[in-house]
Every structure is written in structure tokens, then in C-alpha cells.
Design a protein around this motif. Structure first.
Motif, PDB file in Angstrom:
ATOM      1  N   ALA A  62      45.382  41.917  30.114  1.00  0.00           N
ATOM      2  CA  ALA A  62      46.744  42.165  29.642  1.00  0.00           C
ATOM      3  C   ALA A  62      46.854  42.025  28.129  1.00  0.00           C
ATOM      4  O   ALA A  62      47.773  42.546  27.508  1.00  0.00           O
ATOM      5  CB  ALA A  62      47.708  41.201  30.329  1.00  0.00           C
ATOM      6  N   THR A  63      45.927  41.286  27.487  1.00  0.00           N
ATOM      7  CA  THR A  63      45.996  41.053  26.038  1.00  0.00           C
ATOM      8  C   THR A  63      45.104  42.000  25.256  1.00  0.00           C
ATOM      9  O   THR A  63      45.016  41.911  24.038  1.00  0.00           O
ATOM     10  CB  THR A  63      45.590  39.606  25.714  1.00  0.00           C
ATOM     11  N   SER A 110      41.826  38.243  28.746  1.00  0.00           N
ATOM     12  CA  SER A 110      42.696  38.747  29.794  1.00  0.00           C
ATOM     13  C   SER A 110      42.966  40.220  29.524  1.00  0.00           C
ATOM     14  O   SER A 110      43.261  40.605  28.395  1.00  0.00           O
ATOM     15  CB  SER A 110      44.020  37.973  29.811  1.00  0.00           C
ATOM     16  N   ASP A 155      43.772  45.861  24.048  1.00  0.00           N
ATOM     17  CA  ASP A 155      44.176  47.261  23.936  1.00  0.00           C
ATOM     18  C   ASP A 155      43.128  48.123  24.632  1.00  0.00           C
ATOM     19  O   ASP A 155      42.112  47.624  25.137  1.00  0.00           O
ATOM     20  CB  ASP A 155      44.367  47.674  22.476  1.00  0.00           C
TER      21      ASP A 155
END
Length: 240
Positions: free
Chosen positions: A21-22, A19, A24
Motif C-alpha cells: 500500500a505504501t 507494504s 508506487d
């Protein structure tokens, strides 16, 4: 292309259980590089992605069209404020969206005239759809004004307007009406006329109609000119 890249990228992300969002920034860039490399080495992914996208888009459009046909059935096929040709008690009604400046509409009209003449089980509702410029709108406004103020003259006016080769001018529109005994100077293009035209435009948009002619059955929309043999076949199936 951008849609295909997005779809392909989404599939790759999903398959790797990642994802955005997870991740960097560095990891996200690595995923982007992986997607790019994969697409370069396997360009068929783009074709597959676009094929699937178009399939889903077509299905969504078909669903929206079917819902409009159901929700707008009365307005499309049983509207007392829309003119028609053929038997008023016909078993099957087809709705025509047409523009007086449309060359294919000029070809479609005699096909429909012949169709209702030969088949008393069919009638055709006419929806003025002026999409080809100001003269189209002027002709539609005048025609609908005639229908609302003197229904008996509408069909003759409609036939004369649609049968003119080439595009109309303001003078040719008025000449056509005068030839059918219409007092153009006292013809009122009021709010009711304009509202009906806008209603037709809205209906066409809801059905995904972007051009003329378009023929609408209760379960199908035909976009573009349709020849007589195809129409007869579709009508025969529905009358059964």
C-alpha cells in the motif's frame, strides 16, 4: 506453485518491512523482480514455502476434524437411527462409512464382521455413504428403508449387498433384497430415509472423508482400507 510464490513474496515483503500500500507502481515492480530473481537463484524457498503451507493446512484440517468428532459424537456413535453390528453394550464404538459399490469396502466388511465376532467390547455403527453413482444411492436407500421398516432383516441385506463381487445394477440390488425375503414392491423410500443418507454425506464432508471405506474412532479418522492387525492394535490401546 502460485501459493508458494505468494508465500515467498509475502515473506520477502515482510522481511524488508515494506507494504504494497505504501509503494508506487515502479517500486512494486522492483519488489516483484526481486522476488522472481530470488526464487530463481534459491528455488529451495519454494519447497520450504510449500512444506510450511501443507503443514499449516494439515493442522487446520486436523483441528476441524477434532472439533467435528467432539461436536458430532452422539450422531456418530450413539445414533438410534443408524444400524450397527456387534454388542450393543460394547465399551468401544467404531463408525464405518461405506458404499456397496466400493471394492475396498467389500474387503473391509469381513474384517469388521470377524472383529466384532471375536471382541464383544467392540461394535461398529454403519453409515451408508453412497458416493459411487446412482446404483450406490439406490442400494443405500433400499438398505436404509429395510432398516427403518424391518430392522431384523437389515444386517442380512447389508451382508448380501456388500458381498457381491463387482458393481451393483438396479436388478442385482433388488435380487439381493428379495433373496433375504424383503418385499421390494412395498418397501418405502420416504423422506426419513433420504434425510438420513444426506445426513451421512454431510457428516462425511465435515470429517474430510472423500472416499470409502472410512473408519471413525472418537479421536481419529482412518481413511481407506484398514487391515485387521492395525485395527486390533488401535482397539487394544483405546480399551486400556
Amino acid at each position: 506453485m502460485k501459493k508458494a510464490l505468494f508465500l515467498a513474496g509475502s515473506m520477502l515483503l515482510a522481511s524488508s518491512s515494506l507494504s504494497a500500500a505504501t509503494l508506487d507502481d515502479q517500486q512494486q515492480q522492483q519488489v516483484k523482480d526481486l522476488v522472481r530473481e530470488t526464487l530463481i537463484k534459491n528455488p529451495e524457498i519454494l519447497i520450504e514455502a510449500m512444506t510450511e503451507y501443507r503443514k499449516r493446512e494439515a493442522m487446520a484440517q486436523q483441528h476441524a476434524e477434532s472439533k467435528t468428532l467432539e461436536d458430532r459424537n452422539a450422531l456418530l456413535f450413539n445414533d438410534p437411527d443408524s444400524p450397527f453390528i456387534g454388542n450393543p453394550d460394547a465399551k468401544l464404538t467404531i463408525t464405518l462409512f461405506s458404499d456397496y459399490n466400493c471394492g475396498y469396502c467389500k474387503r473391509q466388511d469381513p474384517v469388521l464382521q470377524q472383529l466384532v465376532k471375536e471382541n464383544p467390547d467392540v461394535k461398529v455403527v454403519i453409515k451408508e455413504l453412497p458416493i459411487l453413482g446412482p446404483e450406490s444411492l439406490e442400494a443405500a436407500n433400499y438398505a436404509m428403508a429395510v432398516f427403518q421398516q424391518d430392522k431384523k432383516k437389515y444386517i442380512a441385506v447389508n451382508n448380501r449387498l456388500i458381498s457381491k463381487p463387482g458393481r451393483h445394477s438396479s436388478s442385482s440390488i433388488k435380487a439381493a433384497l428379495k433373496a433375504e425375503g424383503v418385499d421390494v414392491d412395498n418397501l418405502k423410500i420416504d423422506d426419513k430415509v433420504q434425510k438420513k443418507i444426506q445426513e451421512n454425506i454431510q457428516l462425511a464432508q465435515e470429517l474430510g472423508i472423500r472416499g470409502t471405506p472410512a473408519l471413525v474412532f472418537s479421536d481419529q479418522v482412518l481413511k481407506g482400507y484398514t487391515q485387521m492387525p492395525a485395527l486390533k492394535e488401535m482397539i487394544a490401546k483405546r480399551l486400556k
